[in-house]
Design an enzyme around this catalytic site. Sequence first.
Site, mmCIF file in Angstrom:
data_model
loop_
_atom_site.group_PDB
_atom_site.id
_atom_site.type_symbol
_atom_site.label_atom_id
_atom_site.label_comp_id
_atom_site.label_asym_id
_atom_site.label_seq_id
_atom_site.Cartn_x
_atom_site.Cartn_y
_atom_site.Cartn_z
ATOM 1 N N GLU A 1 0.799 -1.193 0.099
ATOM 2 C CA GLU A 1 -0.016 -0.135 -0.096
ATOM 3 C C GLU A 1 0.967 1.299 -0.113
ATOM 4 O O GLU A 1 1.937 1.392 0.738
ATOM 5 C CB GLU A 1 -0.832 -0.112 1.265
ATOM 6 N N LYS B 1 -10.148 1.494 -1.461
ATOM 7 C CA LYS B 1 -10.253 1.334 -0.146
ATOM 8 C C LYS B 1 -11.484 1.561 0.404
ATOM 9 O O LYS B 1 -11.760 2.579 0.165
ATOM 10 C CB LYS B 1 -9.021 1.951 0.538
ATOM 11 N N CYS C 1 -5.020 -2.865 3.522
ATOM 12 C CA CYS C 1 -4.655 -2.615 4.649
ATOM 13 C C CYS C 1 -5.881 -2.483 5.671
ATOM 14 O O CYS C 1 -6.433 -3.713 6.311
ATOM 15 C CB CYS C 1 -3.938 -1.273 4.868
#
Length: 515
Positions: free
Chosen positions: A268, A343, A377
């Site tokens: 990321e 995300k 993440c």
Amino acid sequence: MSETDMSKYEKKIEVRNIRMEDISEIMKLSNRCFPGMEGWKREQLESHIRIFPEGQFCVEYEDKIIGSCSSLMVDFDEYDDQHTWNVITDNGYITNHDPNGFNLYGIEVMVDPEYRRMKIGHRLYEARKELARQLNLQSIIIGGRIPNYHKHRDEMSPREYVAAVEKHSIYDPVLSFQLMEGFTIKRINTRYLPDDKASDSFATLMEWSNIDYLPKSKRVYRASFPVRICAIQYMMKKIDSFSDFTKQIEYYVDVAADFGSDFAVFPELFTTQLMSFLEEKRPDQAVRRLATYTEQYIELFTELAVRYNVNIVGGSHFVEEDGNIYNVAYLFRRDGTIEKQLKIHATPNERKWWGISEGNEIHVFDTDCGKIAIQICYDIEFPELARIAVDQGANIIFVPFCTDDRQGYLRVRYCAQARAIENQVYTCIAGTVGNLTHVQNMDIQYAQSGIFSPSDFGFARDGIVGECDANVDTVVVGDVDLEKLRRSRNTGSVRQLRDRRRDLYRIEFKNLKLE
């Protein structure tokens, strides 16, 4: 900035069966590949397609055929050890094709000289191997040219030349490649192709054995479905240009390809390394300047995925769309196509420093190694997302991450391992290490990248397929077996996916889009 049109960067590459309308182009290709030798005739190629269409493959790149191969099925025990190309192919017409044969015989592979070093030959050989598995054939047999032999024939015999190539003391563009593809040398045939002056008419008879072959049945049975993953633990350091970034990226993709990886996984926000030469002090403005590199980033990774023949999970990158900044992970397939996953959950830090907007779509992507998902993440810390992805067919969840301390890293790691157990799925985390001393809010990173499995018999003892040493510039490469995963879901010690109490609970979706 409007949403980036990814389609203009896609470079479509496809391995498919040859069709009648391809014949003229393949005839021209044979003349380019083998100058001075007799090329394919139209009636020969027409005969191939009529008799054994599934055995004829080509590679199409940007609407142009840049490679092809032909084959037939035989019972090889019926042929003389010192057969010629004309005998084994019935003068190139393959009318001797035996649907009940036990061997796939490869009679030609061609790659356009302008498109070499793109692993086109490898793609064609992989197509042949997959066909051999599907048809439950014992092996693939080929008569391979040795086109560099003419340079050495005054000083060594064909056998001595072949032995030198095997020892890597001499390079032969055909034989060296075939050895790398897993073929073994059975013997050397004389007068195999009379017009092959470069090989002095010699050829190596070679064989690849199908380890999945079932001798008592033609039934296709997949004993395993291995997928190789290379997770890249990326060192963040100051650079001076996008060219410096390109060199570092290509190095890692090359490493992944050298290991024969199906996937190369970047971390990321690793593209924030570009901020180290942008000299923008305000974080909210720095991310918008970083977003201007989106098209260069997409173009770079698309080219590398195709050239190195590896699917790339391109970490994540800040992208500006309709005035908003998103944290976006891209999938660059090795066939040249591109997908993306935004995300879903922005961290408090991302909102505070960079003003990151959140996505609202969960994607599961088809690849040549099955269905996969990408959860960036923080997203892996929300178990509902992994469950949704697995219910849509994902077998591997890739987790690019960037954490600045051990506590943050462990949250990602423990949750990735928990998702692997809860959903009987493989997970892979890839993080950044090092520091960017000149970039606000990207001070230091902490990571120990790894590949994780369910916890049951048949998998790695600790549920760890492989992991890097912490906080060093390196990669971890590991194999996961999708067939083993399928069996575990049906017959494992525990079966979390099947044993859910759907009568008591379920996941409800509101504004979240599923694709």
